[in-house]
Design a protein around this motif. Structure first.
Motif, PDB file in Angstrom:
ATOM      1  N   TRP A  36       0.820  -1.249   0.094  1.00 24.12           N
ATOM      2  CA  TRP A  36      -0.180   0.114  -0.014  1.00 24.12           C
ATOM      3  C   TRP A  36       0.758   1.283  -0.045  1.00 24.12           C
ATOM      4  CZ3 TRP A  36      -0.896   4.056   3.587  1.00 24.12           C
ATOM      5  CH2 TRP A  36      -1.718   4.639   3.551  1.00 24.12           C
ATOM      6  N   LEU A  37       1.889   1.267   0.723  1.00 27.54           N
ATOM      7  CA  LEU A  37       2.750   2.569   0.634  1.00 27.54           C
ATOM      8  C   LEU A  37       3.360   2.679  -0.392  1.00 27.54           C
ATOM      9  CD1 LEU A  37       4.627   2.452   4.294  1.00 27.54           C
ATOM     10  CD2 LEU A  37       3.222   4.005   3.576  1.00 27.54           C
ATOM     11  N   ALA A  38       3.938   1.333  -1.111  1.00 29.96           N
ATOM     12  CA  ALA A  38       4.498   1.679  -2.362  1.00 29.96           C
ATOM     13  C   ALA A  38       3.697   2.157  -3.483  1.00 29.96           C
ATOM     14  CB  ALA A  38       5.169   0.247  -2.859  1.00 29.96           C
ATOM     15  N   LEU A  39       2.201   1.797  -3.415  1.00 29.01           N
ATOM     16  CA  LEU A  39       1.296   2.310  -4.352  1.00 29.01           C
ATOM     17  C   LEU A  39       0.896   3.829  -4.048  1.00 29.01           C
ATOM     18  CD1 LEU A  39      -1.136  -0.977  -4.328  1.00 29.01           C
ATOM     19  CD2 LEU A  39       0.384  -0.147  -6.214  1.00 29.01           C
ATOM     20  N   THR A  40       1.181   4.145  -3.020  1.00 25.87           N
ATOM     21  CA  THR A  40       0.866   5.570  -2.728  1.00 25.87           C
ATOM     22  C   THR A  40       2.114   6.468  -2.493  1.00 25.87           C
ATOM     23  OG1 THR A  40       0.465   5.131  -0.276  1.00 25.87           O
ATOM     24  CG2 THR A  40      -1.385   4.983  -1.490  1.00 25.87           C
ATOM     25  N   SER A  41       3.201   6.092  -2.809  1.00 26.24           N
ATOM     26  CA  SER A  41       4.462   6.946  -2.425  1.00 26.24           C
ATOM     27  C   SER A  41       4.522   8.058  -3.257  1.00 26.24           C
ATOM     28  CB  SER A  41       5.596   5.976  -2.469  1.00 26.24           C
ATOM     29  OG  SER A  41       5.883   5.428  -3.738  1.00 26.24           O
ATOM     30  N   SER A  42       3.868   7.913  -4.742  1.00 27.79           N
ATOM     31  CA  SER A  42       3.895   8.968  -5.504  1.00 27.79           C
ATOM     32  C   SER A  42       5.350   9.721  -5.555  1.00 27.79           C
ATOM     33  CB  SER A  42       3.023  10.174  -5.007  1.00 27.79           C
ATOM     34  OG  SER A  42       1.682   9.641  -5.321  1.00 27.79           O
ATOM     35  N   HIS A  43       6.299   8.850  -5.917  1.00 23.65           N
ATOM     36  CA  HIS A  43       7.615   9.248  -6.357  1.00 23.65           C
ATOM     37  C   HIS A  43       8.505   9.602  -5.088  1.00 23.65           C
ATOM     38  CE1 HIS A  43       6.978   8.188 -10.329  1.00 23.65           C
ATOM     39  NE2 HIS A  43       5.930   9.077 -10.187  1.00 23.65           N
ATOM     40  N   ASP A  44       8.051   9.474  -3.916  1.00 24.71           N
ATOM     41  CA  ASP A  44       8.960   9.719  -2.869  1.00 24.71           C
ATOM     42  C   ASP A  44       9.567   8.665  -2.199  1.00 24.71           C
ATOM     43  OD1 ASP A  44       9.629  11.171  -0.366  1.00 24.71           O
ATOM     44  OD2 ASP A  44       7.727  10.358   0.723  1.00 24.71           O
ATOM     45  N   GLY A  45      11.068   8.826  -2.171  1.00 20.31           N
ATOM     46  CA  GLY A  45      12.038   7.911  -2.082  1.00 20.31           C
ATOM     47  C   GLY A  45      12.064   7.659  -0.670  1.00 20.31           C
ATOM     48  N   GLY A  46      11.627   8.346   0.375  1.00 20.20           N
ATOM     49  CA  GLY A  46      11.706   8.059   1.801  1.00 20.20           C
ATOM     50  C   GLY A  46      10.162   6.892   1.997  1.00 20.20           C
TER      51      GLY A  46
END
Length: 114
Positions: A77-87
């Motif tokens: 879920w975090l990977a799907l919603t990270s929107s190009h955020d490396g952290g």
């Protein structure tokens, strides 16, 4: 193995539809996100019954057995919603990796009391 690849393909498709892959401009984010999705799909594939077992889902043993699956779902879920955020992508990788490590090292069934 096939279930893990199917889940991975579905998750990669969802990331492609959602924030989209920007490998040329964000290669580190893309690699970390792909790693998180691979770890999450491998962890979720451990719940699938093996051929010939019927509908026996491998939940694990004890009340905390679902932690590995929940961590894998949370990482995906975090990977799907990270929107190009490396952290956030690295947090997703850590969470999915924890879920996979938990599923691989925990016993599949409880020991019977003697």
């Amino acid at each position: 193995m096939w279930s893990g690849l199917g889940v991975l393909a579905a998750l990669v498709l969802l990331v492609g539809v959602g924030p989209g892959w920007a490998f040329a401009t964000q290669p580190l984010w893309s690699v970390v996100t792909l790693g998180a999705l691979a770890a999450a799909s491998a962890a979720l594939a451990t719940f699938v019954p093996l051929p010939g077992e019927g509908l026996h889902v491998h939940f694990g043993c004890g009340p905390c057995a679902a932690v590995g699956g929940l961590a894998a779902v949370g990482g995906a879920w975090l990977a799907l919603t990270s929107s190009h955020d490396g952290g956030t992508a690295s947090l997703a990788l850590a969470l999915a990796g924890f879920g996979l490590a938990r599923r691989v090292t925990e016993p599949q069934t409880c020991a019977r009391p003697v």
